[in-house]
Design an enzyme around this catalytic site. Sequence first.
Site, PDB file in Angstrom:
ATOM      1  N   GLY A  10       0.833  -1.207   0.000  1.00  0.00           N
ATOM      2  CA  GLY A  10       0.000   0.000   0.000  1.00  0.00           C
ATOM      3  C   GLY A  10       0.864   1.252   0.000  1.00  0.00           C
ATOM      4  O   GLY A  10       2.094   1.177   0.055  1.00  0.00           O
ATOM      5  N   ALA A  60      -5.335  -2.340   4.924  1.00  0.00           N
ATOM      6  CA  ALA A  60      -6.723  -1.967   5.216  1.00  0.00           C
ATOM      7  C   ALA A  60      -7.537  -2.006   3.930  1.00  0.00           C
ATOM      8  O   ALA A  60      -6.978  -2.009   2.828  1.00  0.00           O
ATOM      9  CB  ALA A  60      -6.781  -0.557   5.812  1.00  0.00           C
ATOM     10  N   TYR A  61      -8.837  -2.024   4.110  1.00  0.00           N
ATOM     11  CA  TYR A  61      -9.775  -1.763   3.013  1.00  0.00           C
ATOM     12  C   TYR A  61      -9.978  -0.253   3.056  1.00  0.00           C
ATOM     13  O   TYR A  61     -10.531   0.266   4.035  1.00  0.00           O
ATOM     14  CB  TYR A  61     -11.084  -2.526   3.277  1.00  0.00           C
ATOM     15  CG  TYR A  61     -12.143  -2.293   2.236  1.00  0.00           C
ATOM     16  CD1 TYR A  61     -12.467  -3.284   1.316  1.00  0.00           C
ATOM     17  CD2 TYR A  61     -12.833  -1.088   2.174  1.00  0.00           C
ATOM     18  CE1 TYR A  61     -13.448  -3.074   0.359  1.00  0.00           C
ATOM     19  CE2 TYR A  61     -13.807  -0.861   1.215  1.00  0.00           C
ATOM     20  CZ  TYR A  61     -14.108  -1.858   0.317  1.00  0.00           C
ATOM     21  OH  TYR A  61     -15.077  -1.637  -0.638  1.00  0.00           O
ATOM     22  N   THR A  62      -9.520   0.461   2.021  1.00  0.00           N
ATOM     23  CA  THR A  62      -9.500   1.928   2.102  1.00  0.00           C
ATOM     24  C   THR A  62     -10.437   2.625   1.105  1.00  0.00           C
ATOM     25  O   THR A  62     -10.387   3.851   0.983  1.00  0.00           O
ATOM     26  CB  THR A  62      -8.063   2.453   1.887  1.00  0.00           C
ATOM     27  OG1 THR A  62      -7.565   1.949   0.647  1.00  0.00           O
ATOM     28  CG2 THR A  62      -7.135   2.031   3.012  1.00  0.00           C
ATOM     29  N   TYR A 125     -16.841   2.659   6.132  1.00  0.00           N
ATOM     30  CA  TYR A 125     -15.378   2.593   6.296  1.00  0.00           C
ATOM     31  C   TYR A 125     -14.981   3.045   7.703  1.00  0.00           C
ATOM     32  O   TYR A 125     -14.238   2.329   8.393  1.00  0.00           O
ATOM     33  CB  TYR A 125     -14.710   3.475   5.233  1.00  0.00           C
ATOM     34  CG  TYR A 125     -13.252   3.760   5.492  1.00  0.00           C
ATOM     35  CD1 TYR A 125     -12.270   2.789   5.280  1.00  0.00           C
ATOM     36  CD2 TYR A 125     -12.831   5.017   5.949  1.00  0.00           C
ATOM     37  CE1 TYR A 125     -10.927   3.056   5.523  1.00  0.00           C
ATOM     38  CE2 TYR A 125     -11.487   5.287   6.192  1.00  0.00           C
ATOM     39  CZ  TYR A 125     -10.546   4.310   5.975  1.00  0.00           C
ATOM     40  OH  TYR A 125      -9.218   4.572   6.224  1.00  0.00           O
TER      41      TYR A 125
HETATM   42  N1  LIG Z   1      -5.581   6.725   2.352  1.00  0.00           N
HETATM   43  C1  LIG Z   1      -5.988   7.655   3.220  1.00  0.00           C
HETATM   44  O1  LIG Z   1      -6.344   8.789   2.868  1.00  0.00           O
HETATM   45  C2  LIG Z   1      -6.029   7.321   4.693  1.00  0.00           C
HETATM   46  C3  LIG Z   1      -6.495   8.285   5.589  1.00  0.00           C
HETATM   47  C4  LIG Z   1      -6.506   7.997   6.937  1.00  0.00           C
HETATM   48  C5  LIG Z   1      -6.086   6.761   7.385  1.00  0.00           C
HETATM   49  N2  LIG Z   1      -5.669   5.823   6.499  1.00  0.00           N
HETATM   50  C6  LIG Z   1      -5.237   4.527   7.005  1.00  0.00           C
HETATM   51  O2  LIG Z   1      -3.849   4.412   6.741  1.00  0.00           O
HETATM   52  C7  LIG Z   1      -3.521   3.034   6.526  1.00  0.00           C
HETATM   53  C8  LIG Z   1      -2.742   2.889   5.244  1.00  0.00           C
HETATM   54  O3  LIG Z   1      -3.560   3.371   4.174  1.00  0.00           O
HETATM   55  P1  LIG Z   1      -3.059   3.373   2.659  1.00  0.00           P
HETATM   56  O4  LIG Z   1      -3.620   4.566   2.015  1.00  0.00           O
HETATM   57  O5  LIG Z   1      -1.596   3.119   2.618  1.00  0.00           O
HETATM   58  O6  LIG Z   1      -3.833   2.105   2.119  1.00  0.00           O
HETATM   59  P2  LIG Z   1      -3.697   1.383   0.698  1.00  0.00           P
HETATM   60  O7  LIG Z   1      -2.755   2.121  -0.182  1.00  0.00           O
HETATM   61  O8  LIG Z   1      -5.085   1.114   0.238  1.00  0.00           O
HETATM   62  O9  LIG Z   1      -2.974   0.008   1.099  1.00  0.00           O
HETATM   63  C9  LIG Z   1      -3.629  -0.963   1.852  1.00  0.00           C
HETATM   64  C10 LIG Z   1      -2.965  -2.279   1.579  1.00  0.00           C
HETATM   65  O10 LIG Z   1      -3.703  -3.285   2.303  1.00  0.00           O
HETATM   66  C11 LIG Z   1      -3.904  -4.372   1.415  1.00  0.00           C
HETATM   67  N3  LIG Z   1      -5.045  -5.176   1.799  1.00  0.00           N
HETATM   68  C12 LIG Z   1      -6.347  -4.997   1.491  1.00  0.00           C
HETATM   69  N4  LIG Z   1      -7.090  -6.013   1.946  1.00  0.00           N
HETATM   70  C13 LIG Z   1      -6.237  -6.863   2.570  1.00  0.00           C
HETATM   71  C14 LIG Z   1      -6.395  -8.116   3.222  1.00  0.00           C
HETATM   72  N5  LIG Z   1      -7.585  -8.721   3.316  1.00  0.00           N
HETATM   73  N6  LIG Z   1      -5.308  -8.722   3.739  1.00  0.00           N
HETATM   74  C15 LIG Z   1      -4.085  -8.153   3.631  1.00  0.00           C
HETATM   75  N7  LIG Z   1      -3.871  -6.975   2.997  1.00  0.00           N
HETATM   76  C16 LIG Z   1      -4.933  -6.339   2.479  1.00  0.00           C
HETATM   77  C17 LIG Z   1      -4.102  -3.718   0.071  1.00  0.00           C
HETATM   78  O11 LIG Z   1      -3.968  -4.671  -0.968  1.00  0.00           O
HETATM   79  P3  LIG Z   1      -4.831  -4.452  -2.331  1.00  0.00           P
HETATM   80  O12 LIG Z   1      -4.366  -3.139  -2.884  1.00  0.00           O
HETATM   81  O13 LIG Z   1      -4.429  -5.648  -3.155  1.00  0.00           O
HETATM   82  O14 LIG Z   1      -6.258  -4.421  -1.935  1.00  0.00           O
HETATM   83  C18 LIG Z   1      -3.002  -2.677   0.091  1.00  0.00           C
HETATM   84  O15 LIG Z   1      -1.759  -3.201  -0.306  1.00  0.00           O
HETATM   85  C19 LIG Z   1      -4.838   2.270   6.585  1.00  0.00           C
HETATM   86  O16 LIG Z   1      -5.031   1.765   7.876  1.00  0.00           O
HETATM   87  C20 LIG Z   1      -5.875   3.338   6.318  1.00  0.00           C
HETATM   88  O17 LIG Z   1      -7.123   3.002   6.896  1.00  0.00           O
HETATM   89  C21 LIG Z   1      -5.611   6.074   5.150  1.00  0.00           C
END
Ligand SMILES: NC(=O)c1ccc[n+]([C@@H]2O[C@H](COP(=O)([O-])OP(=O)(O)OC[C@H]3O[C@@H](n4cnc5c(N)ncnc54)[C@H](OP(=O)(O)O)[C@@H]3O)[C@@H](O)[C@H]2O)c1
Length: 296
Positions: A10, A60-62, A125
């Site tokens: 991610g 996470a599922y984002t 979410y």
């Molecule tokens: N993005 C934002 O704006 C934001 C804001 C606030 C907080 N956060 C939090 O920050 C954290 C990191 O976010 P991010 O933006 O880096 O997320 P991301 O880019 O969506 O990466 C999440 C990773 O988790 C993987 N994943 C999904 N389902 C899974 C499963 N069942 N088992 C194992 N891995 C799985 C995804 O794989 P696939 O791509 O193959 O699905 C992806 O590699 C998360 O906890 C998120 O909730 C994000």
Amino acid sequence: MKLLIVGNQGQLGRELELRGIAAGFELTGIDLPKLDLTRPDQVKAILEHSGAPLVVNAAAYTAVDKAESEPELAFAVNADGPRHLADQCHRLGLALIHVSTDYVFDGTATRPYLETDPISPIGVYGQSKADGEVAVSSRLSRHLILRTSWLYGLYGANFVKTMLRLGKQRQSLSVVADQQGCPTCAADLAEAILAVASRFSQGSPVVWGTYHYCGQGITTWHQFAETIFELARPLTDLCVTHVEAIATSAYPTAARRPAFSALDCQKIRQNFDIAARPWRESLAQTLKQILAANDR
Ligand SMILES: NC(=O)c1ccc[n+]([C@@H]2O[C@H](COP(=O)([O-])OP(=O)(O)OC[C@H]3O[C@@H](n4cnc5c(N)ncnc54)[C@H](OP(=O)(O)O)[C@@H]3O)[C@@H](O)[C@H]2O)c1
């Protein structure tokens, strides 16, 4: 020290892996399909074999809007997944840093949210992430829940990259101006997590619990977009000349989002001496990296 990064593909996970290796951690990164967090048998096997005393969950599922139409998957990944991790960490005596979100709040606050403020998510979410927080905190004493917001970076899809793409295609864009929050650079967040991991590896005392970490300063998506274009214009060709400020009501989405989700980050500064940079400063640096990567 050995370190296990779950979700290493991610946008945060990739920064964690690259920077963690550079910082000298003996790091294992894992993601789908080798580890599916919804599978307790896989979580058990990976944690048993990693040998790492500290696990970071960046998976996470984002997909905030899509979650409204597939709540089962969102809850399986964001609530059951951390539960399986916490169960195994507890059983094996490991510590866990679990990343969470500003979207656990409802957005009605008039000052930045404190870690102690009640959570009250307004979408699937946010609710699934809130359940994940409870699953971790109720099972494992040596946990850090690290809430962040408006994450962007060099890897993966994010608002900054979307704006750059649209800014090259269109003269005029409309962006919501009545949601306030704090843009956070994934590289900065990764460094903050690794600073906590270093402290843990050195055997220094760690005050476990819930923390906030986000870029310093509050903005709107509209101001964020305008700043992206202001900083990118000297570095690349853009068509966009006008960014219209619109109300959330004029841009309907499947999920409701908090109108105000700034996070107060005093606690992590006090307990870990970790302070985020002003969001504009981090954005300027990340834009250069994104544009350089696009040129390659
Ligand atoms: N993005 C934002 O704006 C934001 C804001 C606030 C907080 N956060 C939090 O920050 C954290 C990191 O976010 P991010 O933006 O880096 O997320 P991301 O880019 O969506 O990466 C999440 C990773 O988790 C993987 N994943 C999904 N389902 C899974 C499963 N069942 N088992 C194992 N891995 C799985 C995804 O794989 P696939 O791509 O193959 O699905 C992806 O590699 C998360 O906890 C998120 O909730 C994000």
